[in-house]
Write a protein that holds these residues in place. Structure first.
Motif, short mmCIF file in Angstrom:
data_model
loop_
_atom_site.label_atom_id
_atom_site.label_comp_id
_atom_site.label_asym_id
_atom_site.label_seq_id
_atom_site.Cartn_x
_atom_site.Cartn_y
_atom_site.Cartn_z
N SER A 33 -2.47 -8.97 16.78
CA SER A 33 -1.85 -8.83 18.09
C SER A 33 -1.23 -7.46 18.28
CB SER A 33 -0.78 -9.92 18.27
OG SER A 33 0.21 -9.81 17.26
N ARG A 34 -1.02 -6.73 17.17
CA ARG A 34 -0.47 -5.38 17.26
C ARG A 34 -1.56 -4.34 17.50
NH1 ARG A 34 2.93 -4.25 12.01
NH2 ARG A 34 0.80 -4.24 11.21
N PHE A 35 -2.83 -4.79 17.52
CA PHE A 35 -3.98 -3.92 17.71
C PHE A 35 -4.20 -2.97 16.54
CE2 PHE A 35 -2.80 -5.17 22.00
CZ PHE A 35 -4.01 -5.63 22.49
N ASP A 36 -3.90 -3.42 15.33
CA ASP A 36 -4.36 -2.71 14.14
C ASP A 36 -5.89 -2.82 14.10
OD1 ASP A 36 -1.72 -2.32 13.50
OD2 ASP A 36 -1.63 -4.04 12.14
N ARG A 37 -6.53 -1.75 13.62
CA ARG A 37 -8.00 -1.74 13.64
C ARG A 37 -8.56 -1.56 12.23
NH1 ARG A 37 -10.11 2.69 17.51
NH2 ARG A 37 -8.34 3.84 16.65
N TYR A 38 -9.67 -2.23 12.00
CA TYR A 38 -10.41 -2.07 10.74
C TYR A 38 -11.88 -1.83 11.06
CZ TYR A 38 -12.80 -3.13 6.38
OH TYR A 38 -13.61 -3.07 5.28
N VAL A 39 -12.44 -0.78 10.45
CA VAL A 39 -13.86 -0.48 10.56
C VAL A 39 -14.40 -0.34 9.15
CG1 VAL A 39 -15.60 1.08 11.48
CG2 VAL A 39 -13.46 0.76 12.71
N GLY A 40 -15.37 -1.18 8.78
CA GLY A 40 -15.90 -1.07 7.44
C GLY A 40 -16.68 -2.28 7.00
N ASP A 41 -16.76 -2.45 5.70
CA ASP A 41 -17.55 -3.52 5.11
C ASP A 41 -16.78 -4.83 5.07
OD1 ASP A 41 -19.71 -1.82 4.61
OD2 ASP A 41 -18.83 -1.14 2.71
N TYR A 72 -1.01 0.32 14.18
CA TYR A 72 -0.47 0.79 15.46
C TYR A 72 0.63 1.83 15.25
CZ TYR A 72 3.99 -1.70 15.11
OH TYR A 72 5.24 -2.12 14.74
N THR A 73 1.20 1.90 14.05
CA THR A 73 2.24 2.90 13.75
C THR A 73 1.65 4.26 13.39
OG1 THR A 73 2.32 2.19 11.43
CG2 THR A 73 3.84 1.12 12.98
N ARG A 86 -6.10 -2.31 -0.76
CA ARG A 86 -6.58 -0.96 -1.04
C ARG A 86 -6.79 -0.87 -2.55
NH1 ARG A 86 -1.96 1.53 2.85
NH2 ARG A 86 -0.74 0.33 1.37
N HIS A 87 -8.02 -0.76 -2.96
CA HIS A 87 -8.35 -0.89 -4.38
C HIS A 87 -9.55 0.00 -4.68
CE1 HIS A 87 -8.05 -3.29 -8.15
NE2 HIS A 87 -9.32 -2.95 -8.25
N GLY A 88 -9.34 0.99 -5.56
CA GLY A 88 -10.38 1.97 -5.85
C GLY A 88 -9.88 3.35 -5.53
N TYR A 89 -10.68 4.11 -4.79
CA TYR A 89 -10.28 5.46 -4.38
C TYR A 89 -10.12 5.49 -2.87
CZ TYR A 89 -10.09 10.51 -3.91
OH TYR A 89 -9.68 11.79 -3.61
N GLY A 90 -9.04 6.16 -2.42
CA GLY A 90 -8.83 6.24 -0.98
C GLY A 90 -7.75 7.23 -0.62
N THR A 91 -7.65 7.52 0.67
CA THR A 91 -6.65 8.45 1.19
C THR A 91 -5.78 7.73 2.22
OG1 THR A 91 -8.10 9.24 2.96
CG2 THR A 91 -8.19 10.40 0.85
N LEU A 92 -4.50 8.09 2.24
CA LEU A 92 -3.54 7.54 3.20
C LEU A 92 -2.94 8.70 3.99
CD1 LEU A 92 -2.04 5.01 4.23
CD2 LEU A 92 -0.26 5.53 2.55
N SER A 93 -3.00 8.60 5.33
CA SER A 93 -2.53 9.68 6.19
C SER A 93 -1.62 9.12 7.27
CB SER A 93 -3.72 10.41 6.84
OG SER A 93 -4.65 10.85 5.87
N ASN A 94 -0.87 10.03 7.91
CA ASN A 94 0.02 9.67 9.01
C ASN A 94 -0.37 10.46 10.26
OD1 ASN A 94 2.05 7.92 7.59
ND2 ASN A 94 2.29 9.78 6.38
#
Length: 266
Positions: A33-41, A72-73, A86-94
């Motif tokens: 309901s907060r409109f968080d989005r996920y694109v992926g597998d 949404y933040t 989040r498990h493996g390799y990844g990046t977190l950005s703001n």
């Protein structure tokens, strides 16, 4: 006239549509309901019946593989997923006000927290590269501080612990033991602006006993001492120290047994 018999292996249209709706492969979804989005597998959507009847925690288990998750933040994660973590390799950005993204962390993750090797970029300008455990600096790592100082050595749950070197802005540096983010134990302090080496024992960032000597490059330092340090000529210096009021106060309880053994070896 023969009558139509309902086949035993008949699949209702509702169930057939439900099977086709199971997500596998690459999908794009806005799922909260907060409109968080996920694109992926996705891997074998775990929903049962209407998806809105499931808890978010169960629904997130569908994320397995590689994907992009934007809240949404403005938190953006790009990388590997395993059962919603989040498990493996990844990046977190703001996300910044101008629409660009500021990198916060890149490296390895385990069940949603940094673990393994990774880079961390702090808001105050500090930069860390090294090993992580459960989201904390843990193991060998390097920290570049915004004020120009630098630390390389070992960490224990984001605190300096074990052997490490701390370099000040003016080039002076400490090499030795650390405990609970402070200098504790045997160490060396190089006064490179004056050309002296201080070897001794530290307790809570305070040197309680040391020996001073000149380093070979003293004459090339910024503010070298006017005269070299003369050799020690005081007889029974250790006995004088043990009988001193300062030493007696330290023995009352301010110095633990491990540190006392360390000093006795000097």
């Amino acid at each position: 006239m023969p009558f139509y018999h309902h086949p035993r292996n008949f699949t209702p249209l509702l169930k057939a549509a439900e099977r086709k709706a199971v997500k596998n492969g690459l999908h794009h979804c806005i799922f909260t309901s907060r409109f968080d989005r996920y694109v992926g597998d996705w891997n074998n959507d775990l929903k049962q019946g209407n998806i809105f009847r499931d808890s978010i925690k169960n629904f997130l288990r569908c994320f397995t593989g590689k994907g992009l998750f934007l809240t949404y933040t403005g938190k953006l994660y790009e990388g590997d997923w395993f059962k919603g973590f989040r498990h493996g390799y990844g990046t977190l950005s703001n996300k910044l006000l101008n629409g660009t993204y500021n990198l916060e962390y890149r490296g390895e993750w385990v069940r949603g927290k940094p673990e393994g090797a990774g880079w961390r970029y702090y808001e105050n300008g500090n930069v860390y590269f090294g090993f992580w455990r459960r989201g904390q600096r843990h193991g060998y790592g390097k920290m570049w501080y915004a004020d120009g100082t630098f630390y390389v050595g070992y960490w224990n749950m984001s605190k300096k612990e074990g052997l490490g070197m701390f370099v000040q802005v003016n080039g002076n540096r400490y090499e030795g033991n650390w405990h609970h983010d402070k200098k504790n134990g045997i160490g060396r302090f190089y006064h490179l602006h004056t050309g002296q080496l201080q070897e001794g024992c530290w307790q809570d960032n305070v040197c309680v006993m040391s020996k001073m000597s000149d380093i070979e490059i003293r004459q090339f330092c910024y503010f070298p001492s006017e005269y070299p340090i003369p050799p020690e000529t005081l007889l029974e210096s250790k006995k004088i120290l043990e009988d001193s009021e300062f030493w007696l106060k330290q023995q009352i309880g301010n110095i633990d047994n491990k540190l006392k053994i360390c000093i006795d070896k000097m």
